[in-house]
Design an enzyme around this catalytic site. Structure first.
Site, PDB file in Angstrom:
ATOM      1  N   ARG A 181      65.119  10.562  -8.165  1.00 20.16           N
ATOM      2  CA  ARG A 181      64.719   9.214  -8.747  1.00 20.16           C
ATOM      3  C   ARG A 181      63.353   9.107  -9.322  1.00 20.16           C
ATOM      4  O   ARG A 181      62.982   8.474 -10.343  1.00 20.16           O
ATOM      5  CB  ARG A 181      65.300   8.028  -7.982  1.00 20.16           C
ATOM      6  CG  ARG A 181      65.331   6.872  -8.339  1.00 20.16           C
ATOM      7  CD  ARG A 181      65.840   5.731  -7.324  1.00 20.16           C
ATOM      8  NE  ARG A 181      65.495   4.425  -7.636  1.00 20.16           N
ATOM      9  CZ  ARG A 181      66.148   3.807  -8.385  1.00 20.16           C
ATOM     10  NH1 ARG A 181      67.294   4.038  -8.807  1.00 20.16           N
ATOM     11  NH2 ARG A 181      65.915   2.476  -8.535  1.00 20.16           N
ATOM     12  N   ILE A 213      66.694  -0.178 -14.216  1.00 25.64           N
ATOM     13  CA  ILE A 213      67.189   1.048 -13.614  1.00 25.64           C
ATOM     14  C   ILE A 213      67.946   0.374 -12.279  1.00 25.64           C
ATOM     15  O   ILE A 213      67.240  -0.351 -11.495  1.00 25.64           O
ATOM     16  CB  ILE A 213      66.310   2.228 -13.108  1.00 25.64           C
ATOM     17  CG1 ILE A 213      67.261   3.305 -12.228  1.00 25.64           C
ATOM     18  CG2 ILE A 213      65.096   1.770 -12.052  1.00 25.64           C
ATOM     19  CD1 ILE A 213      66.503   4.457 -12.138  1.00 25.64           C
ATOM     20  N   SER A 214      69.240   0.503 -12.417  1.00 23.87           N
ATOM     21  CA  SER A 214      69.730  -0.086 -10.950  1.00 23.87           C
ATOM     22  C   SER A 214      69.218   0.431  -9.662  1.00 23.87           C
ATOM     23  O   SER A 214      68.725   1.458  -9.595  1.00 23.87           O
ATOM     24  CB  SER A 214      71.266   0.456 -10.867  1.00 23.87           C
ATOM     25  OG  SER A 214      72.075  -0.245 -12.408  1.00 23.87           O
ATOM     26  N   ALA A 215      69.445  -0.293  -8.593  1.00 16.89           N
ATOM     27  CA  ALA A 215      68.857   0.031  -7.133  1.00 16.89           C
ATOM     28  C   ALA A 215      69.974   1.235  -6.670  1.00 16.89           C
ATOM     29  O   ALA A 215      71.007   1.490  -7.099  1.00 16.89           O
ATOM     30  CB  ALA A 215      69.233  -1.095  -6.492  1.00 16.89           C
TER      31      ALA A 215
END
Ligand code: SAH
Length: 196
Positions: A6, A30-32
């Site tokens: 990530r 950006i999603s968790a």
């Protein structure tokens, strides 16, 4: 997710390994990691080697890269994103990641387009993920799902539900709610950038 770092997918000054969404510019996030993980788990049976997967609102490209790792070189992972700069960003991110070879060999592709229309060129899909909240489920995405396929999509405006849509072999669909979520809207490019 352990093979796709990530840290390669977030802007330089952010904290990639904190379990929270992060801004990536253009009113997008950006999603968790826990949301990426939840969606991958919901779709896992539909991301088997050789299968086809569509990621609508691909943003950083993180989840598209995970899809590519799961469906492998015989499958297809397709990202659709309407901000051209984010498509460039995601392309560079993926090039630096473990999914780089899939981009070179063509089993992973990223496209600038309105994802509400899906990506008919490579339809139908075993798995479709939408990374932005739609006011209602776009019909083209249901149309582009294979019988036996699954769509995971946040639906709603202020209050949103993560919905799981399963297409039966006769073409009918079952819809259920997995959990409550908070995503940026699936909208037009003009409306998204207007909020700056
Ligand atoms: N899964 C991505 C989520 C990014 S946020 C990630 O974790 O990196 C949602 C993304 O959807 C944004 O990048 C936004 O630009 C995109 N988006 C919103 N509406 C869209 C539309 N109509 N067509 C394509 N992309 C859209």
């Amino acid at each position: 997710m352990e093979t796709i770092d990530r840290g390669l997918f977030v802007p330089p000054d952010s904290t990639p390994y904190v379990d929270s969404p992060m801004p990536i510019g253009y009113n997008a996030t950006i999603s968790a990691p826990h949301m990426h993980a939840a969606c991958l788990e919901l779709l896992a049976d539909h991301l088997q080697p050789g299968m086809s997967a569509l990621d609508v609102g691909s943003g950083t490209g993180y989840l598209t890269a995970c899809f590519a790792m799961m469906v492998g070189p015989e499958g297809h992972a397709v990202g659709v994103e309407h901000i051209p700069e984010l498509v460039d960003f995601s392309t560079n991110n993926i090039r630096s990641s473990a999914a780089s070879s899939f981009l070179n060999e063509g089993s992973l592709s990223l496209h600038v387009a309105d994802g509400r229309l899906g990506w008919p060129q490579l339809a139908p899909y075993d798995a479709i993920h939408v990374g932005a909240a739609a006011p209602e489920i776009p019909q083209p995405l249901i149309d582009q799902l294979k019988p036996g396929g699954r769509l995971v999509i946040p639906v709603g405006t202020v209050f949103q539900d993560l919905q799981v849509v399963d297409k039966n072999l006769d073409g009918s669909v079952n819809v259920r709610t997995e959990t409550s979520v908070r995503y940026v809207p699936l909208t037009s490019k003009a409306a998204q950038l207007h909020n700056n």
